[in-house]
Design a protein around this motif. Structure first.
Motif, PDB file in Angstrom:
ATOM      1  N   UNK A   9      59.896  50.847  24.346  1.00  0.00           N
ATOM      2  CA  UNK A   9      59.554  52.023  25.151  1.00  0.00           C
ATOM      3  C   UNK A   9      60.811  52.498  25.871  1.00  0.00           C
ATOM      4  N   UNK A  10      61.130  53.797  25.743  1.00  0.00           N
ATOM      5  CA  UNK A  10      62.370  54.300  26.336  1.00  0.00           C
ATOM      6  C   UNK A  10      62.209  54.753  27.787  1.00  0.00           C
ATOM      7  N   UNK A  11      60.979  54.883  28.269  1.00  0.00           N
ATOM      8  CA  UNK A  11      60.751  55.281  29.659  1.00  0.00           C
ATOM      9  C   UNK A  11      60.718  54.017  30.523  1.00  0.00           C
ATOM     10  N   UNK A  12      61.717  53.817  31.394  1.00  0.00           N
ATOM     11  CA  UNK A  12      61.770  52.569  32.171  1.00  0.00           C
ATOM     12  C   UNK A  12      60.587  52.389  33.111  1.00  0.00           C
ATOM     13  N   UNK A  13      60.032  53.483  33.623  1.00  0.00           N
ATOM     14  CA  UNK A  13      58.871  53.357  34.514  1.00  0.00           C
ATOM     15  C   UNK A  13      57.659  52.816  33.754  1.00  0.00           C
ATOM     16  N   UNK A  14      57.445  53.332  32.541  1.00  0.00           N
ATOM     17  CA  UNK A  14      56.318  52.842  31.739  1.00  0.00           C
ATOM     18  C   UNK A  14      56.566  51.396  31.320  1.00  0.00           C
ATOM     19  N   UNK A  15      57.802  51.077  30.956  1.00  0.00           N
ATOM     20  CA  UNK A  15      58.129  49.698  30.575  1.00  0.00           C
ATOM     21  C   UNK A  15      57.817  48.729  31.704  1.00  0.00           C
ATOM     22  N   UNK A  16      58.220  49.096  32.921  1.00  0.00           N
ATOM     23  CA  UNK A  16      57.965  48.222  34.073  1.00  0.00           C
ATOM     24  C   UNK A  16      56.468  48.094  34.346  1.00  0.00           C
ATOM     25  N   UNK A  17      55.738  49.202  34.197  1.00  0.00           N
ATOM     26  CA  UNK A  17      54.291  49.173  34.410  1.00  0.00           C
ATOM     27  C   UNK A  17      53.612  48.246  33.402  1.00  0.00           C
ATOM     28  N   UNK A  18      53.989  48.386  32.132  1.00  0.00           N
ATOM     29  CA  UNK A  18      53.406  47.542  31.087  1.00  0.00           C
ATOM     30  C   UNK A  18      53.753  46.078  31.334  1.00  0.00           C
ATOM     31  N   UNK A  19      55.013  45.814  31.638  1.00  0.00           N
ATOM     32  CA  UNK A  19      55.457  44.441  31.887  1.00  0.00           C
ATOM     33  C   UNK A  19      54.678  43.822  33.047  1.00  0.00           C
ATOM     34  N   UNK A  20      54.514  44.582  34.127  1.00  0.00           N
ATOM     35  CA  UNK A  20      53.811  44.074  35.310  1.00  0.00           C
ATOM     36  C   UNK A  20      52.379  43.653  34.961  1.00  0.00           C
ATOM     37  N   UNK A  21      51.672  44.498  34.225  1.00  0.00           N
ATOM     38  CA  UNK A  21      50.263  44.211  33.945  1.00  0.00           C
ATOM     39  C   UNK A  21      50.100  43.151  32.859  1.00  0.00           C
ATOM     40  N   UNK A  22      50.964  43.144  31.865  1.00  0.00           N
ATOM     41  CA  UNK A  22      50.854  42.105  30.837  1.00  0.00           C
ATOM     42  C   UNK A  22      51.190  40.736  31.414  1.00  0.00           C
ATOM     43  N   UNK A  23      52.256  40.668  32.184  1.00  0.00           N
ATOM     44  CA  UNK A  23      52.625  39.370  32.745  1.00  0.00           C
ATOM     45  C   UNK A  23      51.618  38.922  33.801  1.00  0.00           C
ATOM     46  N   UNK A  24      50.970  39.892  34.466  1.00  0.00           N
ATOM     47  CA  UNK A  24      49.890  39.543  35.378  1.00  0.00           C
ATOM     48  C   UNK A  24      48.698  38.937  34.654  1.00  0.00           C
ATOM     49  N   UNK A  25      48.580  39.253  33.358  1.00  0.00           N
ATOM     50  CA  UNK A  25      47.502  38.700  32.530  1.00  0.00           C
ATOM     51  C   UNK A  25      47.959  37.453  31.774  1.00  0.00           C
ATOM     52  N   UNK A  26      49.155  36.956  32.109  1.00  0.00           N
ATOM     53  CA  UNK A  26      49.646  35.732  31.482  1.00  0.00           C
ATOM     54  C   UNK A  26      50.319  35.934  30.145  1.00  0.00           C
ATOM     55  N   UNK A  27      50.760  37.168  29.861  1.00  0.00           N
ATOM     56  CA  UNK A  27      51.402  37.482  28.586  1.00  0.00           C
ATOM     57  C   UNK A  27      52.863  37.836  28.845  1.00  0.00           C
ATOM     58  N   UNK A  28      53.787  37.106  28.252  1.00  0.00           N
ATOM     59  CA  UNK A  28      55.212  37.376  28.429  1.00  0.00           C
ATOM     60  C   UNK A  28      55.609  38.639  27.670  1.00  0.00           C
ATOM     61  N   UNK A  29      56.668  39.306  28.131  1.00  0.00           N
ATOM     62  CA  UNK A  29      57.120  40.537  27.481  1.00  0.00           C
ATOM     63  C   UNK A  29      58.623  40.507  27.259  1.00  0.00           C
ATOM     64  N   UNK A  30      59.048  41.178  26.183  1.00  0.00           N
ATOM     65  CA  UNK A  30      60.454  41.505  25.951  1.00  0.00           C
ATOM     66  C   UNK A  30      60.533  43.014  25.847  1.00  0.00           C
TER      67      UNK A  30
END
Length: 230
Positions: A9-30
């Motif tokens: 994802x090239x939009x850093x705000x969306x990337x951070x949002x996705x990362x926050x919610x996935x990792x909050x659900x116990x899913x690691x992100x790259x």
């Protein structure tokens, strides 16, 4: 083992949002801002799924999905599009490339997590292990593998679930609505035409002549039936 999702994802705000919610659900992100290096890193790390924007710099998400499906080590891994391209023609193009889900922006982070988990569940082997042998086709539910004439055939998780569901019930006719309920379960985001796309992709992989299928037959105006060759 903790699951890791590759997010392109090239939009850093969306990337951070996705990362926050996935990792909050116990899913690691790259996180990747574009497609550069994604294939090489995926071969090395083997992520649990890909979450791809379509409109990214350089090679777009559609081309990246095409490369994933063409790479034997990565082809079975689920791919989900997360994109602003919301027309049905775009959805069908995504499914035609082998995407397992297609989520449009703006999106609910909670829904994103729920749908990602639903896709990952499709990738889990069933509790009961069975082998289906019909003609030149063999389906192993435990290994989630398909062979035609003894040669392995690469399928996505969704393709495998649909094929296994039909093949384990030979002779029964299923409407598109019934297949959506059985394989996708949450049908609010998948159209009936998406089922046709998946059926065509499966035929291209298991049938000698996809235009005149032996196994996966169409009942015009009704739906589909898996037929054991005589």
């Amino acid at each position: 083992m903790k699951r890791t999702i590759f997010v392109v994802e090239d939009d850093p705000d969306i990337s951070r949002l996705v990362k926050h919610h996935l990792e909050g659900a116990g899913i690691a992100t790259r996180l990747f801002p574009n497609s550069k290096g994604v294939i090489a890193e995926a071969i090395r790390q083997h992520p649990s799924a890909f979450l791809l924007d379509i409109m990214i710099p350089g090679e777009d998400g559609m081309e990246l999905c095409r490369q994933i499906r063409a790479t034997s080590e990565l082809a079975p891994i689920p791919v989900i599009f997360l994109t602003a391209k919301a027309e049905e023609v775009d959805r069908l193009a995504g499914f035609d490339l082998g995407a397992d889900d297609y989520i449009t922006k703006p999106f609910s982070p909670r829904e994103l997590v729920a749908r990602l988990k639903a896709v990952l569940r499709r990738f889990e082997p069933p509790l009961t292990h069975q082998k289906i042998r019909m003609g030149e086709l063999e389906i192993d539910s435990g290994a989630m593998s398909v062979e035609v004439q003894g040669k392995p055939i690469t399928t996505t998780a969704t393709e495998f679930r649909l094929l296994e569901y039909l093949a384990s019930r030979p002779g029964r006719v299923f409407t598109r609505e019934q297949l959506l309920d059985a394989v996708w379960r949450d049908t609010s985001y998948v159209t009936l035409r998406s089922v046709d796309v998946y059926v065509r992709r499966i035929r291209e992989k298991i049938e000698q002549d996809p235009e005149n299928p032996r196994y996966l037959r169409t009942l015009r105006g009704v739906g589909y039936r898996f037929e054991a060759p005589k």
